[in-house]
Design a protein around this motif. Structure first.
Motif, PDB file in Angstrom:
ATOM      1  N   UNK A  11     -26.463   0.593 -41.502  1.00  0.00           N
ATOM      2  CA  UNK A  11     -26.414   1.968 -41.014  1.00  0.00           C
ATOM      3  C   UNK A  11     -25.237   2.169 -40.061  1.00  0.00           C
ATOM      4  N   UNK A  12     -24.686   3.366 -40.094  1.00  0.00           N
ATOM      5  CA  UNK A  12     -23.578   3.710 -39.198  1.00  0.00           C
ATOM      6  C   UNK A  12     -24.103   4.776 -38.231  1.00  0.00           C
ATOM      7  N   UNK A  13     -24.128   4.444 -36.948  1.00  0.00           N
ATOM      8  CA  UNK A  13     -24.658   5.357 -35.945  1.00  0.00           C
ATOM      9  C   UNK A  13     -23.508   6.090 -35.273  1.00  0.00           C
ATOM     10  N   UNK A 121     -26.036  -3.001 -37.524  1.00  0.00           N
ATOM     11  CA  UNK A 121     -25.644  -1.580 -37.569  1.00  0.00           C
ATOM     12  C   UNK A 121     -24.301  -1.397 -36.873  1.00  0.00           C
ATOM     13  N   UNK A 122     -23.538  -0.430 -37.358  1.00  0.00           N
ATOM     14  CA  UNK A 122     -22.229  -0.139 -36.757  1.00  0.00           C
ATOM     15  C   UNK A 122     -22.409   1.051 -35.816  1.00  0.00           C
ATOM     16  N   UNK A 123     -22.158   0.830 -34.532  1.00  0.00           N
ATOM     17  CA  UNK A 123     -22.365   1.884 -33.538  1.00  0.00           C
ATOM     18  C   UNK A 123     -21.034   2.476 -33.099  1.00  0.00           C
ATOM     19  N   UNK A 124     -20.880   3.760 -33.357  1.00  0.00           N
ATOM     20  CA  UNK A 124     -19.611   4.433 -33.030  1.00  0.00           C
ATOM     21  C   UNK A 124     -19.893   5.562 -32.048  1.00  0.00           C
ATOM     22  N   UNK A 125     -19.180   5.528 -30.936  1.00  0.00           N
ATOM     23  CA  UNK A 125     -19.334   6.575 -29.924  1.00  0.00           C
ATOM     24  C   UNK A 125     -18.178   7.550 -30.082  1.00  0.00           C
ATOM     25  N   UNK A 126     -18.506   8.828 -30.225  1.00  0.00           N
ATOM     26  CA  UNK A 126     -17.460   9.846 -30.367  1.00  0.00           C
ATOM     27  C   UNK A 126     -17.148  10.416 -28.985  1.00  0.00           C
ATOM     28  N   UNK A 161     -21.576   6.755 -19.908  1.00  0.00           N
ATOM     29  CA  UNK A 161     -21.783   5.385 -19.420  1.00  0.00           C
ATOM     30  C   UNK A 161     -22.169   4.432 -20.549  1.00  0.00           C
ATOM     31  N   UNK A 162     -22.754   4.990 -21.627  1.00  0.00           N
ATOM     32  CA  UNK A 162     -23.231   4.160 -22.738  1.00  0.00           C
ATOM     33  C   UNK A 162     -22.106   3.702 -23.655  1.00  0.00           C
ATOM     34  N   UNK A 163     -20.991   4.413 -23.605  1.00  0.00           N
ATOM     35  CA  UNK A 163     -19.925   4.174 -24.590  1.00  0.00           C
ATOM     36  C   UNK A 163     -19.482   2.708 -24.686  1.00  0.00           C
ATOM     37  N   UNK A 164     -19.329   2.001 -23.564  1.00  0.00           N
ATOM     38  CA  UNK A 164     -18.846   0.614 -23.686  1.00  0.00           C
ATOM     39  C   UNK A 164     -19.802  -0.312 -24.435  1.00  0.00           C
ATOM     40  N   UNK A 165     -21.063   0.107 -24.581  1.00  0.00           N
ATOM     41  CA  UNK A 165     -22.020  -0.744 -25.306  1.00  0.00           C
ATOM     42  C   UNK A 165     -21.965  -0.503 -26.811  1.00  0.00           C
ATOM     43  N   UNK A 166     -21.166   0.443 -27.236  1.00  0.00           N
ATOM     44  CA  UNK A 166     -21.008   0.695 -28.670  1.00  0.00           C
ATOM     45  C   UNK A 166     -19.950  -0.250 -29.241  1.00  0.00           C
TER      46      UNK A 166
END
Ligand code: 5GP
Length: 217
Positions: A11-13, A121-126, A161-166
């Protein structure tokens, strides 16, 4: 419980603060390629004009949603702005059976749960290109009162703040390059070794901009 999905169809988040344009990116991605299928979430929110059951969302009652949780039918779920949202396990299974990437347009709490449950899963932050662009996009929706815009900016500040965990970040400067960026990342994910962008520096920059915008308001 862990869902063993082969990485070919992981899945791509896509997660992002409200107003960043991630839903538009998610749909453009699905429209642009047969490799992707949109994961239709369940929600207790009421449909907006033009939203049809089973397309944007499966619109369900709170009772039905609680039943889905109890039966383990949701891969993740979260309360966002007072409504419940969740990713049905069968959306992910259907994508896997089709050999396609499920595109999940979900919030950061849901992304965290997917990370735990489906490690591949691939986690992408926009990211928005700037605080000003974010403020403008939130304002031009026309539905948001100034106080609402301020509230969403504060939420954005926290969510950043969550972005670096993606795994990756994509800056939504314009739709076409953002979609191309996500496609490239999904392809590159199979060959990934390290992270390239200094996410913390970029997040800090936008947070400082938001603080300046809030000071001016
Ligand atoms: P909206 O009501 O504006 O469509 O969505 C509100 C927020 O809920 C957005 O950030 C959207 O990405 C998020 N969301 C939509 N579906 C899901 C889901 O299945 N799980 C989670 N955790 N968030 C979701």
């Amino acid at each position: 419980m862990k869902t063993a999905l082969p990485s070919r169809t992981a899945p791509v988040v896509l997660a992002a603060p409200s107003g960043t344009g991630k839903t538009t990116i998610a749909h453009a991605l699905v429209d642009s390629s047969d490799d992707f299928v949109f994961s239709v979430s369940a929600t207790t929110r009421l449909p907006r004009p033009g939203e049809r059951h089973g397309e944007a969302y499966e619109f369900v009652s709170r009772e039905e949603f609680q039943r889905m949780i109890a039966k383990g039918h949701l891969a993740e779920w979260a309360e966002v702005h007072g409504n419940l949202y969740g990713t049905p396990v069968r959306s992910l299974e259907r994508a896997r059976e089709l050999g396609k990437y499920a595109i999940l347009d979900i919030d950061v709490q849901g992304a965290r749960q997917i990370r735990e449950r489906i490690p591949e899963a691939v986690l992408i932050f926009i990211l928005p290109p700037s605080a000003e662009a974010l403020r403008e996009r939130l304002s031009v929706r026309g539905t948001e009162a100034p106080e609402q815009v301020r509230h969403r900016l504060l939420t954005a500040h926290r969510e950043l703040d969550e972005a670096p965990r993606f795994d990756y970040v994509v800056v939504n400067e314009d739709l076409e390059s953002a979609v191309a960026g996500v496609r490239t990342l999904v392809e590159a994910e199979r060959h990934r070794t390290t992270r390239a962008l200094d996410v913390s520096a970029e997040v800090g920059r936008i947070q400082r901009e938001i603080e300046r915008v809030l000071d001016r308001a």
